[in-house]
Design an enzyme around this catalytic site. Structure first.
Site, PDB file in Angstrom:
ATOM      1  N   LYS A 193       0.812  -1.213   0.000  1.00 40.62           N
ATOM      2  CA  LYS A 193       0.000   0.000   0.000  1.00 40.62           C
ATOM      3  C   LYS A 193       0.851   1.272   0.000  1.00 40.62           C
ATOM      4  CE  LYS A 193      -4.370  -1.814   1.700  1.00 40.62           C
ATOM      5  NZ  LYS A 193      -5.390  -1.808   2.766  1.00 40.62           N
ATOM      6  N   ARG A 228      -3.632  -9.953   5.287  1.00 41.30           N
ATOM      7  CA  ARG A 228      -4.065 -10.008   3.892  1.00 41.30           C
ATOM      8  C   ARG A 228      -2.922  -9.489   3.017  1.00 41.30           C
ATOM      9  NH1 ARG A 228      -6.521  -6.646   0.114  1.00 41.30           N
ATOM     10  NH2 ARG A 228      -8.062  -7.682  -1.229  1.00 41.30           N
TER      11      ARG A 228
END
Length: 270
Positions: free
Chosen positions: A216, A250
């Site tokens: 991210k 995740r």
């Protein structure tokens, strides 16, 4: 901390679990278009399972910043054949990454075990009812329409409690629920770092934590690296997250995060 139980099994907190990301989208920020047909998606799922994934999370709509939403029919067309194919070939639990209750219901009918809702039940009021009806695992992620907070960390906890109340009112069993701090969603770079630093606060909700930081922008900004070079930063957050009590991680890069997580568990259990 409440016990997590879904897909016909308990998920004890004495070890961490890897959720492998399977985006069947043309436009996801990291791997868009890589696995957008069923055969390629199935091969990638097989590789992630071999690398140590405990759960496969199938998503048919990108949630990257500035993403273009898709309608229900297109999302169903993308995810349902993949879920059916995984369920037919593998025993691994399957999660569906969606905020649409009809997509979630059809995914459950196709064999999914868990709903991963990045809007924390606040986008589609029927989502909690679907989770309850199918007795599904449910990941409630923190998100809000505008990243405006009076007091950031308390506000995150308050938002999550609102979602948890909606789940309870719909009849979702407490043992099915995991919460996600929503790294990268409705948060500035500094706020993303803050929620990671204080991840242990999510234990105040009483539910296990799922952490999704893989590749991210917070990692890219911190290290000044493009998306394809964020593996080490992701692994660092997995290790820190586990030490702060997170249960499920995740990730895109299953093997590396699996090894780091296993090592962290060994040290924590010594």
């Amino acid at each position: 901390m409440r016990e997590l139980y879904f897909a016909g099994r308990a998920w004890p907190a004495d070890r961490g679990y890897i959720m492998g990301i399977l985006n069947v989208t043309p436009d996801s920020f990291s791997d868009g278009g890589c696995f957008s047909d069923t055969e390629r998606a199935l091969r990638h799922a097989e590789q992630m399972i071999a690398d140590g994934a405990d759960i496969i999370d199938v998503g048919g709509e990108s949630t990257r910043p500035g993403y273009q939403g898709v309608d229900e029919e297109e999302e169903i067309r993308r995810v349902i054949p993949v879920i059916r194919a995984i369920r037919a070939r593998f025993s691994v639990p399957v999660s569906v990454d969606t905020s649409k209750s009809r997509v979630a219901a059809m995914a459950m009918e196709a064999g999914a075990d868990m709903i991963n809702d990045v809007w924390g039940l606040k986008r589609d009021p029927e989502m909690a009812k679907v989770a309850a009806r199918y007795d599904a695992g449910l990941c409630i992620m923190h998100n809000r329409k505008k990243p405006v907070y009076e007091d950031f960390l308390p506000d995150v906890l308050s938002d999550l409690r609102e979602s948890l109340l909606a789940a309870a009112e719909a009849g979702v069993k407490e043992s099915r629920i995991v919460v996600d701090p929503g790294v990268g969603f409705a948060k500035s770079y500094e706020q993303n770092l803050q929620i990671l630093k204080h991840l242990e606060l999510l234990a105040q909700t009483g539910f296990p934590t799922l952490l999704g930081t893989s590749r991210k922008s917070v990692i890219g900004l911190a290290l000044q690296l493009p998306v394809e070079e964020r593996l080490e930063g992701t692994v660092a957050t997995t290790v820190m997250g586990r030490m702060k009590g997170a249960l499920i991680f995740r990730v895109h890069d299953v093997k590396e995060n699996r090894r780091a997580l296993d090592m962290t568990d060994r040290v924590m259990g010594a």
